[in-house]
Each structure stands twice: as C-alpha cells, then as structure tokens.
Motif scaffolding. Structure first.
Motif, PDB file in Angstrom:
ATOM      1  N   MET A 174       0.844  -1.192   0.000  1.00  0.00           N
ATOM      2  CA  MET A 174       0.000   0.000   0.000  1.00  0.00           C
ATOM      3  C   MET A 174       0.883   1.246   0.000  1.00  0.00           C
ATOM      4  SD  MET A 174      -3.072   1.317   0.006  1.00  0.00           S
ATOM      5  CE  MET A 174      -4.075  -0.103   0.454  1.00  0.00           C
ATOM      6  N   ILE A 175       0.606   2.154  -0.925  1.00  0.00           N
ATOM      7  CA  ILE A 175       1.396   3.381  -1.042  1.00  0.00           C
ATOM      8  C   ILE A 175       0.818   4.453  -0.132  1.00  0.00           C
ATOM      9  CG2 ILE A 175       2.104   5.221  -2.606  1.00  0.00           C
ATOM     10  CD1 ILE A 175       1.944   3.189  -4.875  1.00  0.00           C
ATOM     11  N   ASN A 176       1.670   5.053   0.678  1.00  0.00           N
ATOM     12  CA  ASN A 176       1.265   6.190   1.493  1.00  0.00           C
ATOM     13  C   ASN A 176       1.373   7.449   0.649  1.00  0.00           C
ATOM     14  OD1 ASN A 176       0.808   8.154   3.380  1.00  0.00           O
ATOM     15  ND2 ASN A 176       2.703   7.792   4.547  1.00  0.00           N
ATOM     16  N   ILE A 177       0.215   7.973   0.197  1.00  0.00           N
ATOM     17  CA  ILE A 177       0.255   9.113  -0.716  1.00  0.00           C
ATOM     18  C   ILE A 177       0.836  10.345  -0.050  1.00  0.00           C
ATOM     19  CG2 ILE A 177      -1.713   8.262  -2.049  1.00  0.00           C
ATOM     20  CD1 ILE A 177      -3.445  10.373  -0.693  1.00  0.00           C
ATOM     21  N   ASN A 178       0.811  10.394   1.281  1.00  0.00           N
ATOM     22  CA  ASN A 178       1.382  11.559   1.957  1.00  0.00           C
ATOM     23  C   ASN A 178       2.901  11.617   1.829  1.00  0.00           C
ATOM     24  OD1 ASN A 178      -1.147  12.482   2.900  1.00  0.00           O
ATOM     25  ND2 ASN A 178      -1.070  11.045   4.617  1.00  0.00           N
ATOM     26  N   SER A 179       3.521  10.479   1.472  1.00  0.00           N
ATOM     27  CA  SER A 179       4.976  10.444   1.341  1.00  0.00           C
ATOM     28  C   SER A 179       5.434  10.696  -0.087  1.00  0.00           C
ATOM     29  CB  SER A 179       5.518   9.096   1.818  1.00  0.00           C
ATOM     30  OG  SER A 179       5.107   8.052   0.936  1.00  0.00           O
ATOM     31  N   ILE A 180       4.495  10.974  -1.016  1.00  0.00           N
ATOM     32  CA  ILE A 180       4.830  11.225  -2.417  1.00  0.00           C
ATOM     33  C   ILE A 180       4.559  12.697  -2.721  1.00  0.00           C
ATOM     34  CG2 ILE A 180       4.454  10.532  -4.797  1.00  0.00           C
ATOM     35  CD1 ILE A 180       3.228   7.955  -3.755  1.00  0.00           C
ATOM     36  N   LYS A 181       5.569  13.374  -3.209  1.00  0.00           N
ATOM     37  CA  LYS A 181       5.461  14.796  -3.540  1.00  0.00           C
ATOM     38  C   LYS A 181       5.818  14.991  -5.014  1.00  0.00           C
ATOM     39  CE  LYS A 181       4.951  15.370   0.917  1.00  0.00           C
ATOM     40  NZ  LYS A 181       3.635  15.646   1.540  1.00  0.00           N
ATOM     41  N   ALA A 182       5.219  15.971  -5.622  1.00  0.00           N
ATOM     42  CA  ALA A 182       5.512  16.279  -7.022  1.00  0.00           C
ATOM     43  C   ALA A 182       6.280  17.591  -7.110  1.00  0.00           C
ATOM     44  CB  ALA A 182       4.230  16.381  -7.831  1.00  0.00           C
ATOM     45  N   VAL A 183       7.299  17.595  -7.939  1.00  0.00           N
ATOM     46  CA  VAL A 183       8.049  18.804  -8.263  1.00  0.00           C
ATOM     47  C   VAL A 183       7.847  19.057  -9.752  1.00  0.00           C
ATOM     48  CG1 VAL A 183      10.328  19.862  -8.440  1.00  0.00           C
ATOM     49  CG2 VAL A 183       9.733  18.484  -6.430  1.00  0.00           C
ATOM     50  N   ILE A 184       7.240  20.168 -10.075  1.00  0.00           N
ATOM     51  CA  ILE A 184       6.959  20.505 -11.470  1.00  0.00           C
ATOM     52  C   ILE A 184       7.902  21.621 -11.903  1.00  0.00           C
ATOM     53  CG2 ILE A 184       5.227  21.325 -13.089  1.00  0.00           C
ATOM     54  CD1 ILE A 184       3.111  20.018 -11.407  1.00  0.00           C
ATOM     55  N   LEU A 185       8.680  21.341 -12.928  1.00  0.00           N
ATOM     56  CA  LEU A 185       9.656  22.313 -13.434  1.00  0.00           C
ATOM     57  C   LEU A 185       8.971  23.193 -14.469  1.00  0.00           C
ATOM     58  CD1 LEU A 185      12.739  19.928 -13.839  1.00  0.00           C
ATOM     59  CD2 LEU A 185      12.024  21.252 -11.822  1.00  0.00           C
ATOM     60  N   ALA A 186       8.863  24.477 -14.152  1.00  0.00           N
ATOM     61  CA  ALA A 186       8.090  25.405 -14.990  1.00  0.00           C
ATOM     62  C   ALA A 186       8.899  26.654 -15.331  1.00  0.00           C
ATOM     63  CB  ALA A 186       6.793  25.796 -14.273  1.00  0.00           C
ATOM     64  N   LEU A 208      11.873  19.904   0.042  1.00  0.00           N
ATOM     65  CA  LEU A 208      10.974  18.826   0.457  1.00  0.00           C
ATOM     66  C   LEU A 208      11.442  18.177   1.748  1.00  0.00           C
ATOM     67  CD1 LEU A 208      10.200  17.082  -2.960  1.00  0.00           C
ATOM     68  CD2 LEU A 208       8.647  18.477  -1.589  1.00  0.00           C
ATOM     69  N   GLN A 209      12.745  17.986   1.892  1.00  0.00           N
ATOM     70  CA  GLN A 209      13.247  17.409   3.140  1.00  0.00           C
ATOM     71  C   GLN A 209      12.993  18.337   4.319  1.00  0.00           C
ATOM     72  OE1 GLN A 209      17.346  16.115   2.830  1.00  0.00           O
ATOM     73  NE2 GLN A 209      16.693  14.095   2.114  1.00  0.00           N
ATOM     74  N   ASN A 210      13.155  19.623   4.118  1.00  0.00           N
ATOM     75  CA  ASN A 210      12.964  20.585   5.197  1.00  0.00           C
ATOM     76  C   ASN A 210      11.499  20.700   5.607  1.00  0.00           C
ATOM     77  OD1 ASN A 210      14.417  22.857   6.784  1.00  0.00           O
ATOM     78  ND2 ASN A 210      12.608  23.888   5.952  1.00  0.00           N
ATOM     79  N   HIS A 211      10.586  20.441   4.653  1.00  0.00           N
ATOM     80  CA  HIS A 211       9.153  20.575   4.946  1.00  0.00           C
ATOM     81  C   HIS A 211       8.483  19.224   5.173  1.00  0.00           C
ATOM     82  CE1 HIS A 211       9.976  24.548   3.304  1.00  0.00           C
ATOM     83  NE2 HIS A 211       8.816  24.939   3.786  1.00  0.00           N
ATOM     84  N   GLY A 212       9.287  18.171   5.384  1.00  0.00           N
ATOM     85  CA  GLY A 212       8.715  16.841   5.496  1.00  0.00           C
ATOM     86  C   GLY A 212       8.667  16.275   6.896  1.00  0.00           C
ATOM     87  N   THR A 261      14.208  11.721  -2.092  1.00  0.00           N
ATOM     88  CA  THR A 261      14.993  12.957  -2.017  1.00  0.00           C
ATOM     89  C   THR A 261      16.417  12.680  -1.539  1.00  0.00           C
ATOM     90  OG1 THR A 261      14.042  13.348   0.180  1.00  0.00           O
ATOM     91  CG2 THR A 261      13.010  14.472  -1.671  1.00  0.00           C
ATOM     92  N   SER A 262      16.560  11.764  -0.572  1.00  0.00           N
ATOM     93  CA  SER A 262      17.901  11.466  -0.070  1.00  0.00           C
ATOM     94  C   SER A 262      18.766  10.840  -1.154  1.00  0.00           C
ATOM     95  CB  SER A 262      17.821  10.526   1.140  1.00  0.00           C
ATOM     96  OG  SER A 262      17.188   9.303   0.780  1.00  0.00           O
ATOM     97  N   THR A 263      18.145  10.015  -2.017  1.00  0.00           N
ATOM     98  CA  THR A 263      18.897   9.348  -3.082  1.00  0.00           C
ATOM     99  C   THR A 263      19.424  10.357  -4.085  1.00  0.00           C
ATOM    100  OG1 THR A 263      17.520   7.372  -2.847  1.00  0.00           O
ATOM    101  CG2 THR A 263      18.811   7.588  -4.864  1.00  0.00           C
ATOM    102  N   ILE A 264      18.583  11.264  -4.554  1.00  0.00           N
ATOM    103  CA  ILE A 264      19.032  12.211  -5.579  1.00  0.00           C
ATOM    104  C   ILE A 264      20.033  13.205  -4.992  1.00  0.00           C
ATOM    105  CG2 ILE A 264      17.118  13.846  -5.274  1.00  0.00           C
ATOM    106  CD1 ILE A 264      18.938  12.834  -8.560  1.00  0.00           C
ATOM    107  N   LEU A 265      19.857  13.585  -3.723  1.00  0.00           N
ATOM    108  CA  LEU A 265      20.819  14.506  -3.124  1.00  0.00           C
ATOM    109  C   LEU A 265      22.182  13.841  -2.966  1.00  0.00           C
ATOM    110  CD1 LEU A 265      18.601  16.341  -0.475  1.00  0.00           C
ATOM    111  CD2 LEU A 265      19.654  17.334  -2.515  1.00  0.00           C
ATOM    112  N   ALA A 266      22.191  12.555  -2.624  1.00  0.00           N
ATOM    113  CA  ALA A 266      23.464  11.839  -2.525  1.00  0.00           C
ATOM    114  C   ALA A 266      24.136  11.731  -3.887  1.00  0.00           C
ATOM    115  CB  ALA A 266      23.236  10.449  -1.935  1.00  0.00           C
ATOM    116  N   GLU A 267      23.350  11.496  -4.932  1.00  0.00           N
ATOM    117  CA  GLU A 267      23.906  11.416  -6.284  1.00  0.00           C
ATOM    118  C   GLU A 267      24.437  12.778  -6.737  1.00  0.00           C
ATOM    119  OE1 GLU A 267      24.236   8.841  -8.378  1.00  0.00           O
ATOM    120  OE2 GLU A 267      22.983   7.246  -7.539  1.00  0.00           O
TER     121      GLU A 267
END
Length: 476
Positions: free
Chosen positions: A1-13, A100-104, A208-214
C-alpha cells in the motif's frame, strides 16, 4: 500500500518555450498557455497526478519573472520556489529536494519530477507507472520514464537502454546506458533503426535522499552552492532571500548529463502515455483534431482548399487559400508562417528579436496582471495608449515613474486613485493626471470591473520604469 502523503511532485516550470512563438512569450511561456481546452499545461500536469498526488503536495519551480508577471495567477494555487536566473534542471531539482526534506517533518519523501509544459493523454497509464516506480524508488533506484519513438524526431532527447531487462511485477525496467540531447537527423534515424532508444519524457521518480546523494557525488559544485543556500536559509529563515543571494553561482547543467549519465543506478520504465512535449508548431498540429483534409484550425478562420496545415487565429480573421503543409499562427502583434517540418527554426526568429530588444519577444499586447489586465492600443515615439481593466478588489502597487506622466480616463466602474497620500474617486467620463515622479496607486473598491484608458507621455515608456513602494502581490 502506497502512502500518498509520502509522495510529492516537483513541477519544473522555468522554460521559455521559444519554439511556440508568437503565442509563447518570455513572460508567458507555453506552460502557462491553454493550448488544448480550458486548462493551462501546468494545470493539466497537476490534474494528471490526482488522486495519487494532491495539489497541496505539488511544488512548482519557476523563474521570478514568471511568478511576478503574467503567470502570477496560474501559480497562486501551488507552493513555489523562484529561480532568480535559469540554471537548467540539476540546480532546480537539488533545490526542490532540499525544500521537500525541510518541509517533510523528518521524512524522506518520494519525489516525482515532471515538466510543466508536456501533454499526457493517458492519465491512468501515468498513474500506473508512478505507482510501480515508487517501490523501485524506495529501493534507492533513480527511475526515468521513456517513450517509444514513432519517428526520428530531432526535437526530443533520447535514452539508450541495454538489451537485457529485469521484470518488476507487470512493468519491465530497463537499465539505462546513455542520454542524448536533440540529435541530428542522421543520428535520430540511426537510433530508430537500432531499436533500443526511447524518447526522454523528462519524468523522474526517486527519494529525495537518493538524488541529493547522487548530486553530492557527481555534481559537487551544485551541492556546495546548495549547502550555502541551506546555511543562509537556517540563519535568516528567509529561503527566497537565500536563493536570490546564491543561486546565480550554480553551474548551468541538466540532471541528465550531470547525474543520470554518470550514475549506475538508473532504470527506465517504458510508458505509453499519449505523451508529447509540445516542442514546436509541428507537434501542435500533430496532437490537434484535424478536418478531412488534415488541417488543424483554431479561432476566427476561413480555409479554402488547404491541406495538412495548422491555422491558428488568436485575434483577427485569418483566411487561407490553397496552401499545404504550413503553420500559420496569428496574434495581435505578430504573424508566423512556416513550412511544416521547419517549425523548430522559430527559435531563430526569437534570437533575432532578442538581438533587437523587441517587445514582441517578451509580452503580448494584452498582458495579464494579478489585479486584472491591460492591452496596448497604440504606441509611437513619445506616447503609449492602453486599455486597463482592474478586477473588483484589484489594487495596483503604490508606485512612481521617472520618465513618463499618465492620463487616466474612466470608461466604466469607479477608480480610487491615491496621489501623494491623498485619495480621490474618479467615475465614468471623469479623468485624472499623474505627473512624472509622483507616487500613485489605482484601486477598484467597487463590485464591477473598472475599465479605463491610460495615455502615457514621456521619453521612455518601458514597463520597467516602475518603482514600487508597496504591493499587495509581493512583486518587486
């Protein structure tokens, strides 16, 4: 079961959309346009995510010029991060991940990254792919979505995958080998013949932790500036001030070349999304509804004996007779005519307009503002005439001009005009005069729109001759 509260969208505009000129302009690029239906491309992107990701969990990264200009109203429903200058996708994604990490509340959310200016017709297919990619992201994978090419298009980026594949449930995942940005025609044809290439959709999923580490591993310069922003942010508690101070020192690099090409942890999910990046007028013709002769027609048009053409009227009548394989796009101040297959070259026109410092590159004649809109009716050396509409409750900033005076005539509604601290009421058939250098403000306190004519007189009439002292919409 996916916890939708743990999924955030970042839209590049933050894109400029130059290849869709003259409809797309610097201050109102394609992501804020209604190319299909009543929704902007940004609004449609957000809608495709629901209910898996709610609008309250959407973060939009865009340019300061968009948030303070014509696109202000389009951005109001969403949380935003504003880039003072464009630095490509890697810095934008790094900044968004840190936010996202700061607001999570200590969480490490799944981060879905999408462009704001693409069209997706298969919403269920997108949501299915997102659900399946979340599990992979939780395992520390970097996931990208690939679209199987249907033609050797030079306007898209390509992703090469290795022949072997692993299966994750019902969705195959392919290990990524190489990214190629907008190849030549010869190379695009080669990619098609080889068969193990996909169009790069620009959709990514990771923690977020994965992409920041990369980013720390592969783009240390980006990570260093990000840490400077974080440090200043913690000290002042004013994130945007910190971004404005440091962001311009970011390297200009895409996430594809900066991280994904170097990482050994990238997998591609092939998707059939009814996807298009709407990157040219050729693409707009392709995705639009056609008549029996293959024409895509919109607006006030008369078309006789035309075939396989795009004919778009935004204001005036466009009449076309006997043309074939062309794109005709009309706006109030510009008309584009190009052969189909050549519309990628529209950027060359925009480059010429940039060299000439032409207003047609930046703004339309009708410009949306948070308080309403204005339309330039005429402009010659020494004067400019506008029709101004102020919505009920709308209020322009307290401002002054150093190079022009303004004459206002009310056509309908009631204007509350502030001049040097004094408030006067101006009604239908009445007028007032704003001298050079005088602080003033225009407000509609009534219940109907305020319509007025403004005549500017001066040696310089640019929109940047505004010194703001107070603004309800927090523009600079």
């Amino acid at each position: 079961m996916i916890n939708i509260n743990s999924i955030k969208a970042v839209i590049l505009a933050g894109g400029s959309g130059t290849r869709l000129w003259p409809l797309s302009r610097l201050q109102l690029p394609k992501q804020f346009l209604r190319l299909q239906g009543e929704r902007t491309l940004l609004e449609s992107t957000v809608e495709h995510l629901s209910p898996l990701i709610l609008p309250s969990d959407v973060l939009v990264v865009t340019g300061v010029e968009h948030a303070e200009g014509e696109a202000y109203n389009s951005l109001r429903p969403y949380q935003t991060l504003l880039e003072p200058v464009g630095r490509n996708t890697a810095p934008a994604i790094a900044l968004a991940a840190a936010w996202l990490q700061n607001h999570g509340d200590g969480e490490d959310p799944i981060m879905v990254v999408l462009p704001a200016d693409h069209i997706i017709k298969q919403t269920e297919a997108l949501q299915d792919a997102l659900r399946k990619s979340v599990d992979l992201a939780k395992e520390g994978k970097l996931i990208t979505f690939g679209i199987k090419p249907t033609r050797p298009d030079t306007g898209y980026g390509y992703i090469k995958v290795r022949d072997q594949f692993a299966t994750n449930g019902a969705m195959e995942t392919l290990p990524v080998e190489q990214f190629t940005e907008k190849p030549s025609q010869t190379r695009a044809e080669q990619f098609m013949s080889e068969g193990n290439y996909y169009w790069n959709s620009g959709i990514f999923v990771w923690q977020t932790s994965t992409i920041l580490a990369e980013i720390e591993a592969h783009l240390p310069d980006v990570y260093s500036v990000l840490n400077e922003i974080r440090t200043t942010w913690r000290e002042s508690d004013k994130l945007q001030d910190s971004i404005n101070r440091h962001f311009s020192t970011m390297p200009n690099i895409s996430i594809d070349y900066g991280v994904l090409e170097k990482s050994t942890n990238v997998s591609l999910i092939p998707c059939e999304l009814g996807w298009s990046d709407v990157g040219s007028w050729d693409t707009v013709h392709e995705i639009a509804e056609h008549d029996d002769a293959g024409n895509a027609v919109q607006g006030y048009t008369i078309v006789k004996d035309c075939r396989n053409s795009l004919i778009h009227s935004n204001n005036r009548l466009v009449a076309a007779v006997g043309v074939q394989d062309v794109c005709i796009v009309e706006t109030a101040d510009a008309v584009l005519i190009t052969k189909r297959g050549e519309s990628q070259r529209v950027r060359e026109i925009v480059d010429e307009l940039k060299k000439a410092n032409a207003q047609e590159r930046v703004l339309h004649l009708t410009v949306q503002r948070p308080w309403g809109q204005y339309t330039v009716l005429e402009e010659l050396p020494g004067f400019k005439m506008k029709r101004i509409t102020v919505n009920p409750g709308g209020c322009l900033s307290l401002q002054c001009h150093q190079h022009r005076s303004e004459h206002w005539v009310v056509i309908s509604g009631t204007a509350s005009v502030t001049q040097e601290g004094e408030i006067i009421t101006v009604t239908k058939n009445q007028s007032t005069y704003i001298p050079i250098g005088v602080k003033h403000r225009l407000e509609n306190r009534g219940k109907i729109p305020l319509e007025m004519i403004e005549v500017q007189v001066g040696e310089y009439l640019g929109e940047d001759d505004i010194e703001r002292f107070e603004d309800n919409y927090e523009r600079r």
